[in-house]
Design a protein around this motif. Sequence first.
Motif, PDB file in Angstrom:
ATOM      1  N   PHE A 183      -4.403 -27.767  -9.396  1.00 49.54           N
ATOM      2  CA  PHE A 183      -4.827 -27.601  -8.006  1.00 49.54           C
ATOM      3  C   PHE A 183      -5.712 -28.769  -7.584  1.00 49.54           C
ATOM      4  O   PHE A 183      -6.266 -29.472  -8.434  1.00 49.54           O
ATOM      5  CB  PHE A 183      -5.547 -26.256  -7.795  1.00 49.54           C
ATOM      6  CG  PHE A 183      -6.779 -26.070  -8.634  1.00 49.54           C
ATOM      7  CD1 PHE A 183      -8.034 -26.453  -8.168  1.00 49.54           C
ATOM      8  CD2 PHE A 183      -6.690 -25.490  -9.896  1.00 49.54           C
ATOM      9  CE1 PHE A 183      -9.174 -26.263  -8.936  1.00 49.54           C
ATOM     10  CE2 PHE A 183      -7.825 -25.298 -10.677  1.00 49.54           C
ATOM     11  CZ  PHE A 183      -9.069 -25.690 -10.188  1.00 49.54           C
ATOM     12  N   LEU A 227       1.649 -32.259  -6.044  1.00 50.50           N
ATOM     13  CA  LEU A 227       1.373 -31.125  -5.152  1.00 50.50           C
ATOM     14  C   LEU A 227       2.216 -31.119  -3.882  1.00 50.50           C
ATOM     15  O   LEU A 227       2.235 -30.121  -3.163  1.00 50.50           O
ATOM     16  CB  LEU A 227      -0.111 -31.087  -4.789  1.00 50.50           C
ATOM     17  CG  LEU A 227      -1.072 -30.850  -5.954  1.00 50.50           C
ATOM     18  CD1 LEU A 227      -2.493 -30.725  -5.434  1.00 50.50           C
ATOM     19  CD2 LEU A 227      -0.690 -29.621  -6.756  1.00 50.50           C
ATOM     20  N   GLY A 228       2.874 -32.217  -3.580  1.00 52.16           N
ATOM     21  CA  GLY A 228       3.755 -32.242  -2.419  1.00 52.16           C
ATOM     22  C   GLY A 228       3.065 -32.467  -1.091  1.00 52.16           C
ATOM     23  O   GLY A 228       3.672 -32.282  -0.040  1.00 52.16           O
ATOM     24  N   HIS A 229       1.799 -32.852  -1.128  1.00 47.42           N
ATOM     25  CA  HIS A 229       1.078 -33.176   0.108  1.00 47.42           C
ATOM     26  C   HIS A 229       0.001 -34.195  -0.209  1.00 47.42           C
ATOM     27  O   HIS A 229      -0.333 -34.402  -1.373  1.00 47.42           O
ATOM     28  CB  HIS A 229       0.477 -31.916   0.752  1.00 47.42           C
ATOM     29  CG  HIS A 229      -0.466 -31.167  -0.125  1.00 47.42           C
ATOM     30  ND1 HIS A 229      -1.786 -31.534  -0.301  1.00 47.42           N
ATOM     31  CD2 HIS A 229      -0.295 -30.059  -0.888  1.00 47.42           C
ATOM     32  CE1 HIS A 229      -2.378 -30.683  -1.129  1.00 47.42           C
ATOM     33  NE2 HIS A 229      -1.499 -29.786  -1.500  1.00 47.42           N
ATOM     34  N   THR A 230      -0.522 -34.825   0.820  1.00 41.92           N
ATOM     35  CA  THR A 230      -1.556 -35.833   0.609  1.00 41.92           C
ATOM     36  C   THR A 230      -2.883 -35.158   0.252  1.00 41.92           C
ATOM     37  O   THR A 230      -3.091 -33.972   0.541  1.00 41.92           O
ATOM     38  CB  THR A 230      -1.768 -36.699   1.868  1.00 41.92           C
ATOM     39  OG1 THR A 230      -2.354 -35.900   2.886  1.00 41.92           O
ATOM     40  CG2 THR A 230      -0.471 -37.338   2.333  1.00 41.92           C
ATOM     41  N   GLU A 290      -4.525 -33.491   3.173  1.00 40.13           N
ATOM     42  CA  GLU A 290      -3.867 -32.284   3.677  1.00 40.13           C
ATOM     43  C   GLU A 290      -4.130 -31.053   2.805  1.00 40.13           C
ATOM     44  O   GLU A 290      -3.580 -29.987   3.075  1.00 40.13           O
ATOM     45  CB  GLU A 290      -2.351 -32.514   3.760  1.00 40.13           C
ATOM     46  CG  GLU A 290      -1.945 -33.566   4.762  1.00 40.13           C
ATOM     47  CD  GLU A 290      -0.474 -33.940   4.673  1.00 40.13           C
ATOM     48  OE1 GLU A 290       0.093 -34.252   5.720  1.00 40.13           O
ATOM     49  OE2 GLU A 290       0.104 -33.918   3.563  1.00 40.13           O
ATOM     50  N   SER A 291      -4.974 -31.166   1.809  1.00 39.35           N
ATOM     51  CA  SER A 291      -5.202 -30.057   0.874  1.00 39.35           C
ATOM     52  C   SER A 291      -5.669 -28.783   1.554  1.00 39.35           C
ATOM     53  O   SER A 291      -5.275 -27.686   1.169  1.00 39.35           O
ATOM     54  CB  SER A 291      -6.199 -30.469  -0.213  1.00 39.35           C
ATOM     55  OG  SER A 291      -5.596 -31.406  -1.062  1.00 39.35           O
ATOM     56  N   ASP A 316      -4.773 -27.676   4.280  1.00 41.91           N
ATOM     57  CA  ASP A 316      -3.630 -27.043   4.941  1.00 41.91           C
ATOM     58  C   ASP A 316      -2.661 -26.397   3.952  1.00 41.91           C
ATOM     59  O   ASP A 316      -1.691 -25.761   4.371  1.00 41.91           O
ATOM     60  CB  ASP A 316      -2.855 -28.066   5.773  1.00 41.91           C
ATOM     61  CG  ASP A 316      -3.715 -28.687   6.861  1.00 41.91           C
ATOM     62  OD1 ASP A 316      -4.637 -27.999   7.355  1.00 41.91           O
ATOM     63  OD2 ASP A 316      -3.473 -29.856   7.203  1.00 41.91           O
ATOM     64  N   HIS A 317      -2.901 -26.595   2.667  1.00 44.17           N
ATOM     65  CA  HIS A 317      -2.030 -26.067   1.608  1.00 44.17           C
ATOM     66  C   HIS A 317      -2.904 -25.303   0.616  1.00 44.17           C
ATOM     67  O   HIS A 317      -3.373 -25.874  -0.371  1.00 44.17           O
ATOM     68  CB  HIS A 317      -1.286 -27.208   0.901  1.00 44.17           C
ATOM     69  CG  HIS A 317      -0.411 -27.981   1.814  1.00 44.17           C
ATOM     70  ND1 HIS A 317       0.899 -27.642   2.036  1.00 44.17           N
ATOM     71  CD2 HIS A 317      -0.653 -29.073   2.597  1.00 44.17           C
ATOM     72  CE1 HIS A 317       1.434 -28.499   2.896  1.00 44.17           C
ATOM     73  NE2 HIS A 317       0.504 -29.361   3.255  1.00 44.17           N
ATOM     74  N   PRO A 318      -3.136 -24.033   0.850  1.00 39.61           N
ATOM     75  CA  PRO A 318      -4.081 -23.273   0.019  1.00 39.61           C
ATOM     76  C   PRO A 318      -3.680 -23.236  -1.467  1.00 39.61           C
ATOM     77  O   PRO A 318      -2.507 -23.095  -1.804  1.00 39.61           O
ATOM     78  CB  PRO A 318      -4.036 -21.872   0.615  1.00 39.61           C
ATOM     79  CG  PRO A 318      -3.404 -22.009   1.950  1.00 39.61           C
ATOM     80  CD  PRO A 318      -2.548 -23.236   1.903  1.00 39.61           C
ATOM     81  N   HIS A 319      -4.683 -23.405  -2.291  1.00 36.37           N
ATOM     82  CA  HIS A 319      -4.562 -23.271  -3.734  1.00 36.37           C
ATOM     83  C   HIS A 319      -5.736 -22.417  -4.184  1.00 36.37           C
ATOM     84  O   HIS A 319      -6.795 -22.433  -3.565  1.00 36.37           O
ATOM     85  CB  HIS A 319      -4.645 -24.635  -4.430  1.00 36.37           C
ATOM     86  CG  HIS A 319      -3.547 -25.573  -4.044  1.00 36.37           C
ATOM     87  ND1 HIS A 319      -2.334 -25.591  -4.684  1.00 36.37           N
ATOM     88  CD2 HIS A 319      -3.466 -26.524  -3.085  1.00 36.37           C
ATOM     89  CE1 HIS A 319      -1.555 -26.511  -4.143  1.00 36.37           C
ATOM     90  NE2 HIS A 319      -2.227 -27.095  -3.162  1.00 36.37           N
TER      91      HIS A 319
END
Length: 146
Positions: free
Chosen positions: A110, A89-92, A95-96, A98-101
Amino acid sequence: MDIEQITEYIESLDGVLTLAPGPDSAFPEIAWGDRFFYYAPDGQVPARTQPFATIITKDYPDDATSQLNRPGLFRLNISVGRDAFIARLGHTPRESADHPHDPAEVDSLFPHPVYAGAAWLSIINPDTTAPVARDLLTLAHDRART
């Protein structure tokens, strides 16, 4: 992949114990129809551990964002660990937020709507994502073994 194909794949891995609660089980009705996969070569649910993968067939009171009450849907959930989570996903995991799915999108990887912070990933009705699902299931199984 449908539920039976996923179950067959997971059970082809060594030492897997599948719990499939139903009306004749001691499990609460909310869990009926779902499946829980453990690494348990002795056939006993390990103490103090979570499954490495689950298949959920309905919304739960604290987990309805995937809208699994739509006909024919289920969600495959996989405990992949922090490194695989980041790689996919490219983030920790933390941090989910901050990265909407979209947790209701079918056939898309997701963060788990509730357990993303614990590095769980999800896919509703994997189809084109089936190869990803198999890779992640193998990884999760390997992690559970160690």
